[in-house]
Design an enzyme around this catalytic site. Structure first.
Site, PDB file in Angstrom:
ATOM      1  N   PHE A  98      35.167  43.450  34.101  1.00 23.72           N
ATOM      2  CA  PHE A  98      34.857  42.114  34.776  1.00 23.72           C
ATOM      3  C   PHE A  98      35.889  41.409  35.009  1.00 23.72           C
ATOM      4  O   PHE A  98      36.026  40.886  36.209  1.00 23.72           O
ATOM      5  CB  PHE A  98      33.934  41.600  33.695  1.00 23.72           C
ATOM      6  CG  PHE A  98      32.693  40.760  34.387  1.00 23.72           C
ATOM      7  CD1 PHE A  98      33.005  39.655  35.207  1.00 23.72           C
ATOM      8  CD2 PHE A  98      31.385  40.909  34.195  1.00 23.72           C
ATOM      9  CE1 PHE A  98      32.149  38.881  35.809  1.00 23.72           C
ATOM     10  CE2 PHE A  98      30.250  40.076  34.739  1.00 23.72           C
ATOM     11  CZ  PHE A  98      30.807  39.105  35.544  1.00 23.72           C
ATOM     12  N   PHE A  99      36.847  41.329  34.413  1.00 26.10           N
ATOM     13  CA  PHE A  99      38.311  40.712  34.687  1.00 26.10           C
ATOM     14  C   PHE A  99      39.041  41.287  35.822  1.00 26.10           C
ATOM     15  O   PHE A  99      39.311  40.597  36.799  1.00 26.10           O
ATOM     16  CB  PHE A  99      39.008  40.444  33.629  1.00 26.10           C
ATOM     17  CG  PHE A  99      38.698  39.594  32.314  1.00 26.10           C
ATOM     18  CD1 PHE A  99      38.546  38.174  32.448  1.00 26.10           C
ATOM     19  CD2 PHE A  99      38.077  39.957  31.148  1.00 26.10           C
ATOM     20  CE1 PHE A  99      38.156  37.283  31.756  1.00 26.10           C
ATOM     21  CE2 PHE A  99      37.682  39.051  30.071  1.00 26.10           C
ATOM     22  CZ  PHE A  99      37.793  37.641  30.309  1.00 26.10           C
ATOM     23  N   PHE A 201      28.891  34.003  35.796  1.00 27.63           N
ATOM     24  CA  PHE A 201      29.265  34.148  34.335  1.00 27.63           C
ATOM     25  C   PHE A 201      28.664  35.346  33.739  1.00 27.63           C
ATOM     26  O   PHE A 201      28.893  35.940  32.609  1.00 27.63           O
ATOM     27  CB  PHE A 201      29.429  33.061  33.625  1.00 27.63           C
ATOM     28  CG  PHE A 201      30.325  33.176  32.165  1.00 27.63           C
ATOM     29  CD1 PHE A 201      31.492  33.109  32.232  1.00 27.63           C
ATOM     30  CD2 PHE A 201      29.667  33.683  31.086  1.00 27.63           C
ATOM     31  CE1 PHE A 201      32.369  33.102  31.101  1.00 27.63           C
ATOM     32  CE2 PHE A 201      30.047  33.591  29.893  1.00 27.63           C
ATOM     33  CZ  PHE A 201      31.425  33.500  29.757  1.00 27.63           C
ATOM     34  N   ARG A 341      46.201  35.568  30.168  1.00 33.49           N
ATOM     35  CA  ARG A 341      45.472  35.341  31.458  1.00 33.49           C
ATOM     36  C   ARG A 341      45.653  34.003  31.910  1.00 33.49           C
ATOM     37  O   ARG A 341      45.544  33.686  33.333  1.00 33.49           O
ATOM     38  CB  ARG A 341      44.027  35.825  31.116  1.00 33.49           C
ATOM     39  CG  ARG A 341      43.076  35.768  32.663  1.00 33.49           C
ATOM     40  CD  ARG A 341      42.099  36.310  32.299  1.00 33.49           C
ATOM     41  NE  ARG A 341      41.222  36.424  33.787  1.00 33.49           N
ATOM     42  CZ  ARG A 341      41.199  37.372  34.774  1.00 33.49           C
ATOM     43  NH1 ARG A 341      41.995  38.238  34.341  1.00 33.49           N
ATOM     44  NH2 ARG A 341      40.514  37.340  35.913  1.00 33.49           N
TER      45      ARG A 341
END
Length: 370
Positions: A98-99, A201, A341
């Site tokens: 997902f990231f 999300f 991040r």
């Protein structure tokens, strides 16, 4: 200037001292939401590095240099306590994917790679419905997603699988909406952004994964119970908006348009400082909303425990789900202060993270145009 000045220090069970800037501090989380980690976490780190290399989602040198410090496995290992090791590994890989997908979305938007983006979205929709057919797709993001979905579909059966797909297709479509917004320079209104963020999300997909963690699928009447949904929504809104709060400097530097703070600044006329305070207020309200709903969910669990084996199983599943909803708060909170991040002040170029490789994305662009 640092993104957020000043800090408070906290010691976490598996890390060094962590600094939390005052603007990002949520005292109730630090006081009442203890950090927990699945015991499989150390092995999870090793497996995640191997999977990222195998799926070609990050170049090998960047995996070695950045994967552990990004703390993606820490995040998931704090969410799904009690999950079978194989399930936790699949969820962790989905989280890492997902990231990586989010990073691709950003760079494709910045460079206007519309054809590549459309090709990617088609592949992701296909992989969600028929994952085995996409395991060897030429785009690493499609193949990696197909691998995660195939594994996740092996735990609870067809009805859960169909629901997960039903919840994830709109996530892909919402990312596509963000892509189009960025190409047209459209900042969503606050109300529109709140609804869009609940999709980007993947609120309900992460909530769905609480059930295989508990090894039992909940009937619709329980999943749709107002208290259960309120608790789930509170934990997910907290997670999404706390991410917005912490990533605001990163996203302003990268000309992002999708952040609750950015919508507040653009449409409500707030200054940056006022927007930070308002997002923080909403984040804190989510915690209060959860604590209120949690009481009702636990009462529901007690009512389900009616002396029968099925009643006990349902009650135990509900308790497991709400326990891990609670764990989202602490895991998300500390992740944002541990992960590299969000450390824009340490990057050479504040507009692009050092763990993202533009050359690899350009190579994928050529694949998408074939």
């Amino acid at each position: 200037m640092p993104a957020y000045s000043g800090s408070t220090s906290q010691t976490q069970p598996h890390t060094q001292v962590v600094s939390v800037p005052p603007a990002l501090t949520v005292p109730v989380i630090e006081a009442d939401f203890p950090r927990r980690l699945h015991p499989y976490w150390p092995k999870l780190q090793e497996k995640s590095r191997s999977w990222l290399r195998e799926m070609r989602l990050m170049p090998p040198d960047k995996v070695e240099r950045y994967a552990d410090s990004l703390c993606y496995t820490d995040l998931v290992a704090g969410y799904y306590i009690g999950a079978p090791d194989e399930l936790l590994t699949a969820i962790a890989d989905l989280s890492s994917w997902f990231f990586a997908w989010d990073d691709r979305h950003d760079r494709d938007s910045v460079h206007g790679r519309a054809a590549q983006w459309r090709w990617l979205c088609r592949g992701l929709h296909g992989a969600l419905d028929e994952p085995r057919q996409y395991l060897h797709h030429r785009d690493p993001l499609v193949a990696g997603f197909a691998d995660c979905v195939r594994r996740l579909y092996g735990f609870l059966g067809p009805s859960w699988n169909a629901r997960f797909a039903r919840h994830f297709h709109p996530v892909i479509e919402a990312y596509d909406q963000e892509f189009r917004n960025r190409r047209s320079g459209t900042v969503p209104t606050v109300e529109a952004y709140v609804e869009l963020r609940r999709l980007t999300f993947a609120h309900w997909a992460w909530i769905d994964l609480l059930e295989p963690t508990a090894r039992h699928e909940l009937p619709r009447v329980i999943r749709k119970h107002p208290a259960y949904r309120d608790a789930a929504l509170a934990t997910q809104d907290f997670s999404a908006w706390y991410n917005d709060l912490c990533s605001l400097p990163k996203e302003l530097a990268g000309d992002e348009l999708h952040n609750l703070g950015i919508s507040l600044i653009h449409h409500e006329g707030l200054t940056l400082e006022q927007a930070v305070r308002e997002v923080h207020r909403r984040v804190t309200q989510c915690v209060a909303d959860f604590l209120e709903a949690e009481k009702e969910v636990l009462l529901l669990a007690d009512q389900l425990s009616d002396g029968t084996a099925e009643g006990k199983k349902l009650a135990d599943t509900v308790k497991s789900c709400v326990f891990n909803m609670r764990n989202w708060f602490s895991s998300v909170y500390w992740f944002h202060h541990e992960s590299g991040r969000y450390r824009v002040d340490s990057w050479d170029d504040r507009s692009i993270p050092p763990y993202v490789t533009e050359a690899a994305l350009a190579e994928n662009e050529l694949v998408g145009e074939e």
